[in-house]
Motif scaffolding. Structure first.
Motif, PDB file in Angstrom:
ATOM      1  N   GLU A 193      62.608  15.539 -27.571  1.00 54.82           N
ATOM      2  CA  GLU A 193      61.619  14.485 -27.328  1.00 54.82           C
ATOM      3  C   GLU A 193      61.851  13.832 -25.958  1.00 54.82           C
ATOM      4  O   GLU A 193      60.894  13.635 -25.194  1.00 54.82           O
ATOM      5  CB  GLU A 193      61.644  13.440 -28.448  1.00 54.82           C
ATOM      6  N   ASP A 194      63.110  13.550 -25.624  1.00 56.18           N
ATOM      7  CA  ASP A 194      63.409  12.853 -24.359  1.00 56.18           C
ATOM      8  C   ASP A 194      63.164  13.736 -23.136  1.00 56.18           C
ATOM      9  O   ASP A 194      62.649  13.277 -22.124  1.00 56.18           O
ATOM     10  CB  ASP A 194      64.883  12.409 -24.326  1.00 56.18           C
ATOM     11  N   ARG A 195      63.569  15.004 -23.224  1.00 55.64           N
ATOM     12  CA  ARG A 195      63.553  15.849 -22.019  1.00 55.64           C
ATOM     13  C   ARG A 195      62.311  16.720 -21.909  1.00 55.64           C
ATOM     14  O   ARG A 195      61.993  17.191 -20.816  1.00 55.64           O
ATOM     15  CB  ARG A 195      64.784  16.769 -22.018  1.00 55.64           C
ATOM     16  N   VAL A 196      61.656  16.962 -23.049  1.00 54.04           N
ATOM     17  CA  VAL A 196      60.530  17.916 -23.026  1.00 54.04           C
ATOM     18  C   VAL A 196      59.210  17.235 -23.406  1.00 54.04           C
ATOM     19  O   VAL A 196      58.248  17.249 -22.634  1.00 54.04           O
ATOM     20  CB  VAL A 196      60.818  19.110 -23.975  1.00 54.04           C
ATOM     21  N   ILE A 197      59.171  16.644 -24.601  1.00 53.90           N
ATOM     22  CA  ILE A 197      57.884  16.158 -25.102  1.00 53.90           C
ATOM     23  C   ILE A 197      57.372  14.972 -24.279  1.00 53.90           C
ATOM     24  O   ILE A 197      56.242  15.000 -23.765  1.00 53.90           O
ATOM     25  CB  ILE A 197      57.987  15.790 -26.603  1.00 53.90           C
ATOM     26  N   ARG A 198      58.220  13.950 -24.148  1.00 51.99           N
ATOM     27  CA  ARG A 198      57.748  12.751 -23.442  1.00 51.99           C
ATOM     28  C   ARG A 198      57.381  13.071 -21.987  1.00 51.99           C
ATOM     29  O   ARG A 198      56.300  12.687 -21.536  1.00 51.99           O
ATOM     30  CB  ARG A 198      58.779  11.626 -23.554  1.00 51.99           C
ATOM     31  N   PRO A 199      58.253  13.797 -21.245  1.00 58.85           N
ATOM     32  CA  PRO A 199      57.868  14.145 -19.871  1.00 58.85           C
ATOM     33  C   PRO A 199      56.615  15.015 -19.793  1.00 58.85           C
ATOM     34  O   PRO A 199      55.870  14.934 -18.813  1.00 58.85           O
ATOM     35  CB  PRO A 199      59.072  14.919 -19.333  1.00 58.85           C
ATOM     36  N   THR A 200      56.360  15.841 -20.811  1.00 61.59           N
ATOM     37  CA  THR A 200      55.146  16.674 -20.776  1.00 61.59           C
ATOM     38  C   THR A 200      53.909  15.795 -20.924  1.00 61.59           C
ATOM     39  O   THR A 200      52.956  15.915 -20.138  1.00 61.59           O
ATOM     40  CB  THR A 200      55.182  17.731 -21.904  1.00 61.59           C
ATOM     41  N   VAL A 201      53.924  14.903 -21.915  1.00 64.01           N
ATOM     42  CA  VAL A 201      52.743  14.048 -22.120  1.00 64.01           C
ATOM     43  C   VAL A 201      52.556  13.124 -20.913  1.00 64.01           C
ATOM     44  O   VAL A 201      51.435  12.956 -20.412  1.00 64.01           O
ATOM     45  CB  VAL A 201      52.868  13.258 -23.453  1.00 64.01           C
ATOM     46  N   ALA A 202      53.665  12.575 -20.393  1.00 59.81           N
ATOM     47  CA  ALA A 202      53.577  11.717 -19.202  1.00 59.81           C
ATOM     48  C   ALA A 202      53.062  12.525 -18.008  1.00 59.81           C
ATOM     49  O   ALA A 202      52.252  12.031 -17.214  1.00 59.81           O
ATOM     50  CB  ALA A 202      54.939  11.108 -18.889  1.00 59.81           C
ATOM     51  N   GLY A 203      53.508  13.777 -17.895  1.00 63.90           N
ATOM     52  CA  GLY A 203      53.078  14.642 -16.791  1.00 63.90           C
ATOM     53  C   GLY A 203      51.589  14.940 -16.860  1.00 63.90           C
ATOM     54  O   GLY A 203      50.897  14.968 -15.841  1.00 63.90           O
ATOM     55  N   LEU A 204      51.095  15.169 -18.079  1.00 67.87           N
ATOM     56  CA  LEU A 204      49.660  15.434 -18.247  1.00 67.87           C
ATOM     57  C   LEU A 204      48.859  14.216 -17.779  1.00 67.87           C
ATOM     58  O   LEU A 204      47.852  14.356 -17.072  1.00 67.87           O
ATOM     59  CB  LEU A 204      49.348  15.732 -19.722  1.00 67.87           C
ATOM     60  N   ILE A 205      49.318  13.029 -18.156  1.00 69.89           N
ATOM     61  CA  ILE A 205      48.608  11.802 -17.767  1.00 69.89           C
ATOM     62  C   ILE A 205      48.663  11.638 -16.244  1.00 69.89           C
ATOM     63  O   ILE A 205      47.644  11.390 -15.599  1.00 69.89           O
ATOM     64  CB  ILE A 205      49.221  10.581 -18.497  1.00 69.89           C
ATOM     65  N   LYS A 206      49.853  11.857 -15.694  1.00 66.97           N
ATOM     66  CA  LYS A 206      50.044  11.707 -14.247  1.00 66.97           C
ATOM     67  C   LYS A 206      49.147  12.677 -13.469  1.00 66.97           C
ATOM     68  O   LYS A 206      48.593  12.335 -12.423  1.00 66.97           O
ATOM     69  CB  LYS A 206      51.511  11.992 -13.917  1.00 66.97           C
ATOM     70  N   ASP A 207      49.005  13.888 -13.999  1.00 64.60           N
ATOM     71  CA  ASP A 207      48.192  14.902 -13.324  1.00 64.60           C
ATOM     72  C   ASP A 207      46.699  14.755 -13.638  1.00 64.60           C
ATOM     73  O   ASP A 207      45.893  15.588 -13.216  1.00 64.60           O
ATOM     74  CB  ASP A 207      48.643  16.314 -13.742  1.00 64.60           C
ATOM     75  N   GLY A 208      46.355  13.730 -14.412  1.00 64.56           N
ATOM     76  CA  GLY A 208      44.937  13.514 -14.735  1.00 64.56           C
ATOM     77  C   GLY A 208      44.384  14.543 -15.704  1.00 64.56           C
ATOM     78  O   GLY A 208      43.189  14.842 -15.689  1.00 64.56           O
ATOM     79  N   LEU A 209      45.257  15.115 -16.542  1.00 64.76           N
ATOM     80  CA  LEU A 209      44.801  16.118 -17.510  1.00 64.76           C
ATOM     81  C   LEU A 209      44.695  15.452 -18.885  1.00 64.76           C
ATOM     82  O   LEU A 209      45.694  15.284 -19.581  1.00 64.76           O
ATOM     83  CB  LEU A 209      45.780  17.298 -17.557  1.00 64.76           C
ATOM     84  N   ASP A 210      43.497  15.043 -19.235  1.00 66.60           N
ATOM     85  CA  ASP A 210      43.275  14.341 -20.497  1.00 66.60           C
ATOM     86  C   ASP A 210      43.442  15.339 -21.645  1.00 66.60           C
ATOM     87  O   ASP A 210      42.665  16.287 -21.760  1.00 66.60           O
ATOM     88  CB  ASP A 210      41.852  13.766 -20.488  1.00 66.60           C
ATOM     89  N   TYR A 211      44.445  15.118 -22.496  1.00 65.41           N
ATOM     90  CA  TYR A 211      44.804  16.140 -23.493  1.00 65.41           C
ATOM     91  C   TYR A 211      44.596  15.626 -24.905  1.00 65.41           C
ATOM     92  O   TYR A 211      45.349  14.800 -25.403  1.00 65.41           O
ATOM     93  CB  TYR A 211      46.267  16.543 -23.304  1.00 65.41           C
ATOM     94  N   THR A 212      43.563  16.120 -25.572  1.00 62.60           N
ATOM     95  CA  THR A 212      43.327  15.755 -26.973  1.00 62.60           C
ATOM     96  C   THR A 212      43.490  17.006 -27.820  1.00 62.60           C
ATOM     97  O   THR A 212      42.648  17.893 -27.808  1.00 62.60           O
ATOM     98  CB  THR A 212      41.901  15.200 -27.168  1.00 62.60           C
ATOM     99  N   GLY A 213      44.587  17.048 -28.535  1.00 61.30           N
ATOM    100  CA  GLY A 213      44.815  18.223 -29.380  1.00 61.30           C
ATOM    101  C   GLY A 213      46.291  18.485 -29.571  1.00 61.30           C
ATOM    102  O   GLY A 213      47.129  17.621 -29.326  1.00 61.30           O
TER     103      GLY A 213
END
Ligand code: AMP
Ligand code: GLY
Length: 423
Positions: free
Chosen positions: A252-272
């Motif tokens: 969760e700390d190294r993979v999941i949270r940075p992935t979701v934060a990265g999607l937001i940072k890159d402007g990739l709205d991810y529903t699913g």
């Protein structure tokens, strides 16, 4: 609410089974579905990539939500198609936009994303016809075994692990120069081999918050003892004993949270759903791959352990309220064994009658490659049926599953007898 679910595998039957338990559901349609999904709702003869056909059906029937099972329509932009249409753009789609689905649709995109956001993954370089010589040099600089990945979607076959340098150089040529996987291997990711044990993590995201679903382990090889060619998956278990609390915290700390934060940072709205294929190396998680959907047969072992109302979760995704919810997990173990057609994953025959499902007791039966003809259920794919059971522990879950596996009969039935053997 009326829901249209796209897909026709065991994953979709498991999702359909769970969706129909929701009091929020008025009617479920599955396109195209299989003989199993027709007991959860109405199958619709529509291809998952027939966007115009889907549009017409959604408008005719007054569908209120689209749930996308497989990756293909997501990578091809079904969500974008809905958003761009004034009559469809208020209908929530569970599944990301094409730009974000590229996490699965392009290995090179996924690797760049991971590096950009500091997510642990194998070292790599990407090559195409313009820098072939550099590719050969890079392969020569690595130690065996060699991991070559076609950049695009290749029906789960695009990853080749080569034991020695000469086979790696040949494979690389076949992929890039001779279009072994067509357009998908015009670009090839060459990466460092990670030695460890694999498992998969899943989240559902509403674009700002996410919830972690139960993890699972999938058995990809056709043969017992993890031998022979790769398949879509021959069985699965959840939870995964070696994914202990500390490992899952690292995930969760190294993979999941940075992935979701990265999607937001890159402007990739991810529903699913986001599926993280992980390798545990010396106790630490590395990302092997992202998928923009749930896994099959992981879903068959994950979904029965989710106690929440799935439609309520989907509604929270649509309203971006996932942050106010919690996943309630069944502590029991769930184990799935896939029954496949003789010959799979190579050529196999279809149209064999399936018997004995009515004799199953204590297990769930999720159809994958099946069809119904004049009241008879027939095999219609390589992976035919998943048998899934819950138990107090893995042994109990597997014992129930294997007892029921024996009851389902069709000509050429094959399955692995060793699911969970390594745990
Ligand atoms: P994928 O299609 O990306 O899931 O890859 C298929 C399989 O190849 C994975 O499930 C792993 O078993 C294996 N694999 C992929 N990348 C690596 C790697 N860097 N090191 C070791 N095995 C890998
Ligand atoms: N079982 C692996 C996958 O769904 O990709």
């Amino acid at each position: 609410m009326q829901i249209l679910l796209l897909g026709s595998g065991g994953r979709e039957h498991a999702l359909a089974w769970k969706i129909t338990q929701s009091p929020l559901l008025k009617k479920l349609f599955i396109a195209p579905g299989n003989a199993g999904t027709s007991s959860c709702g109405e199958n619709v003869a529509l291809n998952v990539n027939d966007f115009d056909g889907i549009r017409k059906f959604v408008l005719d029937k007054g569908i209120n939500m689209l749930v996308v099972g497989p990756e293909d329509p997501l990578v091809k932009g079904i969500h974008d198609f809905f958003l761009a249409d004034p009559l469809l753009n208020k209908i929530p789609v569970i599944g990301p936009l094409a730009k974000a689905a590229a996490l699965e649709g392009s290995k090179d995109f996924a690797k760049q994303f991971m590096i950009r956001h500091g997510i642990p993954t194998a070292a790599y370089k990407t090559f195409d016809a313009t820098n072939l010589e550099e590719g050969y040099a890079f392969i020569r600089s690595l130690k065996p075994p060699y991991v070559l990945k076609a950049d695009g979607l290749a029906a789960g076959k695009g990853v080749v692990i080569c034991p020695d340098e000469s086979s790696a150089l040949n494979e690389f040529t076949a992929m890039v120069k001779d279009s072994k996987f067509g357009q998908a291997s015009e670009k090839v990711v060459v990466e460092e081999f990670l030695s460890g044990i694999e498992c998969s993590a899943f989240v559902i995201s509403d674009g700002s918050s996410y919830l972690v679903l139960p993890e699972a382990k999938d058995y990809k090889k056709i043969g017992e003892g993890d031998t022979g060619p790769n398949t879509g998956g021959m069985g699965s278990v959840s939870p995964v004993p070696f994914a202990d609390r500390e490992f899952l915290r690292k995930v969760e700390d190294r993979v999941i949270r940075p992935t979701v934060a990265g999607l937001i940072k890159d402007g990739l709205d991810y529903t699913g759903f986001i599926f993280f294929g992980l390798m545990k190396v010396n106790g630490d998680p590395y990302v092997i791959e992202y998928n923009c959907r749930l896994g099959d047969p992981e879903t068959e072992s994950v979904v029965p352990r989710i106690k929440n109302d799935l439609v309520e979760l989907f509604t929270a995704v649509a309203e971006r309220k996932l942050g106010t919810m919690q996943i309630i997990t069944d502590p029991r173990t769930c184990a799935t064994v896939m029954l496949v057609s003789k010959g799979y994953p190579e050529a196999y025959e279809k149209g064999k009658s399936i018997h004995g499902e009515d004799k199953v007791d204590g297990s769930m039966v999720f159809h994958a490659g099946t069809s119904r003809k004049e009241g008879e259920v027939l095999t219609n794919g390589g992976r035919v049926i998943a048998v899934t059971s819950l138990g107090a522990n893995m042994e109990e879950a597997l014992t129930t599953t294997y007892r029921n596996v024996e009851k389902i009969q069709f000509e050429g039935k094959y399955f692995r007898r060793d699911i969970g053997f390594d745990l």
